[in-house]
Design a protein around this motif. Sequence first.
Motif, PDB file in Angstrom:
ATOM      1  N   PHE A   1      24.101  92.500  85.487  1.00 53.42           N
ATOM      2  CA  PHE A   1      25.539  92.452  85.731  1.00 53.42           C
ATOM      3  C   PHE A   1      26.181  93.782  85.319  1.00 53.42           C
ATOM      4  CE2 PHE A   1      29.939  91.573  84.717  1.00 53.42           C
ATOM      5  CZ  PHE A   1      30.354  90.753  85.762  1.00 53.42           C
ATOM      6  N   TRP A   2      25.802  94.290  84.151  1.00 52.44           N
ATOM      7  CA  TRP A   2      26.313  95.584  83.669  1.00 52.44           C
ATOM      8  C   TRP A   2      26.059  96.668  84.709  1.00 52.44           C
ATOM      9  CZ3 TRP A   2      23.135  99.875  82.754  1.00 52.44           C
ATOM     10  CH2 TRP A   2      23.753 100.978  82.139  1.00 52.44           C
ATOM     11  N   TRP A   3      24.826  96.724  85.226  1.00 51.71           N
ATOM     12  CA  TRP A   3      24.491  97.770  86.201  1.00 51.71           C
ATOM     13  C   TRP A   3      25.296  97.599  87.483  1.00 51.71           C
ATOM     14  CZ3 TRP A   3      22.837  98.043  91.176  1.00 51.71           C
ATOM     15  CH2 TRP A   3      22.490  99.320  91.639  1.00 51.71           C
ATOM     16  N   MET A   4      25.475  96.361  87.939  1.00 50.15           N
ATOM     17  CA  MET A   4      26.205  96.132  89.181  1.00 50.15           C
ATOM     18  C   MET A   4      27.656  96.584  89.067  1.00 50.15           C
ATOM     19  SD  MET A   4      24.568  92.527  90.504  1.00 50.15           S
ATOM     20  CE  MET A   4      25.762  92.348  91.816  1.00 50.15           C
ATOM     21  N   LEU A   5      28.283  96.334  87.921  1.00 47.31           N
ATOM     22  CA  LEU A   5      29.652  96.825  87.760  1.00 47.31           C
ATOM     23  C   LEU A   5      29.692  98.349  87.674  1.00 47.31           C
ATOM     24  CD1 LEU A   5      30.436  93.849  87.464  1.00 47.31           C
ATOM     25  CD2 LEU A   5      32.101  94.578  85.747  1.00 47.31           C
ATOM     26  N   ARG A   6      28.696  98.935  87.053  1.00 44.68           N
ATOM     27  CA  ARG A   6      28.610 100.396  87.026  1.00 44.68           C
ATOM     28  C   ARG A   6      28.437 100.938  88.453  1.00 44.68           C
ATOM     29  NH1 ARG A   6      28.610 104.268  83.222  1.00 44.68           N
ATOM     30  NH2 ARG A   6      26.425 104.827  83.454  1.00 44.68           N
ATOM     31  N   TYR A   7      27.658 100.251  89.253  1.00 45.40           N
ATOM     32  CA  TYR A   7      27.466 100.646  90.649  1.00 45.40           C
ATOM     33  C   TYR A   7      28.795 100.598  91.410  1.00 45.40           C
ATOM     34  CZ  TYR A   7      25.973 100.246  95.546  1.00 45.40           C
ATOM     35  OH  TYR A   7      25.829 100.415  96.905  1.00 45.40           O
TER      36      TYR A   7
ATOM     37  N   GLY B   1      31.555 101.303  90.099  1.00 45.97           N
ATOM     38  CA  GLY B   1      32.438 102.304  89.514  1.00 45.97           C
ATOM     39  C   GLY B   1      33.232 101.837  88.319  1.00 45.97           C
ATOM     40  N   HIS B   2      32.867 100.667  87.749  1.00 45.71           N
ATOM     41  CA  HIS B   2      33.605 100.136  86.594  1.00 45.71           C
ATOM     42  C   HIS B   2      32.922 100.615  85.313  1.00 45.71           C
ATOM     43  CE1 HIS B   2      36.638  97.373  85.038  1.00 45.71           C
ATOM     44  NE2 HIS B   2      35.765  97.000  84.117  1.00 45.71           N
ATOM     45  N   GLU B   3      33.638 101.377  84.520  1.00 46.57           N
ATOM     46  CA  GLU B   3      33.055 101.959  83.313  1.00 46.57           C
ATOM     47  C   GLU B   3      33.182 101.049  82.098  1.00 46.57           C
ATOM     48  OE1 GLU B   3      31.441 104.808  82.274  1.00 46.57           O
ATOM     49  OE2 GLU B   3      31.029 105.195  84.384  1.00 46.57           O
ATOM     50  N   GLN B   4      34.220 100.233  82.040  1.00 51.21           N
ATOM     51  CA  GLN B   4      34.459  99.424  80.850  1.00 51.21           C
ATOM     52  C   GLN B   4      33.692  98.106  80.920  1.00 51.21           C
ATOM     53  OE1 GLN B   4      38.504  99.971  78.792  1.00 51.21           O
ATOM     54  NE2 GLN B   4      39.053  99.858  80.956  1.00 51.21           N
ATOM     55  N   VAL B   5      32.381  98.207  80.950  1.00 53.37           N
ATOM     56  CA  VAL B   5      31.524  97.027  80.999  1.00 53.37           C
ATOM     57  C   VAL B   5      30.437  97.179  79.943  1.00 53.37           C
ATOM     58  CG1 VAL B   5      30.144  98.022  82.899  1.00 53.37           C
ATOM     59  CG2 VAL B   5      30.071  95.548  82.451  1.00 53.37           C
ATOM     60  N   TYR B   6      30.169  96.080  79.218  1.00 52.84           N
ATOM     61  CA  TYR B   6      29.298  96.133  78.054  1.00 52.84           C
ATOM     62  C   TYR B   6      28.375  94.910  78.030  1.00 52.84           C
ATOM     63  CZ  TYR B   6      33.036  99.332  76.825  1.00 52.84           C
ATOM     64  OH  TYR B   6      33.952 100.354  76.863  1.00 52.84           O
ATOM     65  N   VAL B   7      27.344  95.006  77.207  1.00 51.19           N
ATOM     66  CA  VAL B   7      26.408  93.904  76.984  1.00 51.19           C
ATOM     67  C   VAL B   7      26.519  93.476  75.526  1.00 51.19           C
ATOM     68  CG1 VAL B   7      23.952  93.276  76.904  1.00 51.19           C
ATOM     69  CG2 VAL B   7      24.838  94.637  78.813  1.00 51.19           C
ATOM     70  N   LEU B   8      26.542  92.173  75.298  1.00 50.85           N
ATOM     71  CA  LEU B   8      26.658  91.643  73.938  1.00 50.85           C
ATOM     72  C   LEU B   8      25.312  91.695  73.230  1.00 50.85           C
ATOM     73  CD1 LEU B   8      28.414  90.218  71.778  1.00 50.85           C
ATOM     74  CD2 LEU B   8      27.667  88.041  72.792  1.00 50.85           C
ATOM     75  N   ASP B   9      25.279  92.371  72.113  1.00 51.76           N
ATOM     76  CA  ASP B   9      24.040  92.509  71.347  1.00 51.76           C
ATOM     77  C   ASP B   9      23.581  91.159  70.798  1.00 51.76           C
ATOM     78  OD1 ASP B   9      21.922  93.892  70.204  1.00 51.76           O
ATOM     79  OD2 ASP B   9      22.996  94.274  68.339  1.00 51.76           O
ATOM     80  N   GLY B  10      22.328  90.816  71.042  1.00 50.97           N
ATOM     81  CA  GLY B  10      21.759  89.591  70.502  1.00 50.97           C
ATOM     82  C   GLY B  10      21.920  88.367  71.385  1.00 50.97           C
TER      83      GLY B  10
END
Length: 279
Positions: A103-109, A111-120
């Motif tokens: 999901f993170w990569w797809m939003l980056r694709y 052009g959305h920069e403010q996307v993150y993954v929750l640790d753990g």
Amino acid sequence: MKYVVTNEWLANRLNDEQVRIIDCRYYMGDASRGLKEYIRGHIPGALYFDLEIDLSAPAGEHGGRHPLPNMDEFIEKLSTAGIDKQTIVVAYDSQASSMASRFWWMLRYLGHEQVYVLDGGYENWVEESYPVTTDVPLFPRKTFVANIQPQIVATVEDVREAMKNKTALLIDSREPKRYLGIEEPIDRVAGHIPSAKNYFWREGLTEDGHWKKSIEQEQRFADIPKDQAVIVYCGSGVTACPNVLALTEAGYTNVRLYVGSWSDWISYPENPIAAGKNE
């Protein structure tokens, strides 16, 4: 880390209208389990996105087992979820961040920069006694405007060129036994793309599912020059994404995902296959 956030960070923003949380839990071999678990409990404010339904198109002759979905439809789903360019998006799962990284990569694709993954992931959230709910939220619709980033995608032609002329380093993200061709539990052909190097995606995380620090990611990829062009693949373009994220955290800026990955590569009879250690 730049694209990984902690439980504490997210807990402090649960009531922030600019933050949208996406639950990406999905289990290979049990397609309905992730949604069932979401219904039983999830992080407050989280919406569910399904790997097969939302993050992939149906598999065809080519394109691999998890080709990208119709982007207009995916953008509409993001808009319905109340996501626009100002929204901070945090994704999580229960699969060592593999689905969340997709999901993170797809939003980056897009052009959305403010996307993150929750640790753990979700398990750690629960273990640390952060709140969960069964409430399914509704958010006002926003308009997500895409700015497609084609430079982070590699086609099968790009991979062939990299294999033949060393225009990019190929990274195989699958576990070593699959890379070596010793076993292949999913795809119909075992082995790897000739010239590819094996960096198992799971080695970017600790045993308990936390992301290793940026300096540790740098150490993982220490034999790859920082200016090296890199193309990352796995079986179907999902578990390659944690390696893309790890490379990004380690400071690599020319990293592409071969979305079709191994399952696409073997759909072309003319594509060569290697097994064992690289020649």
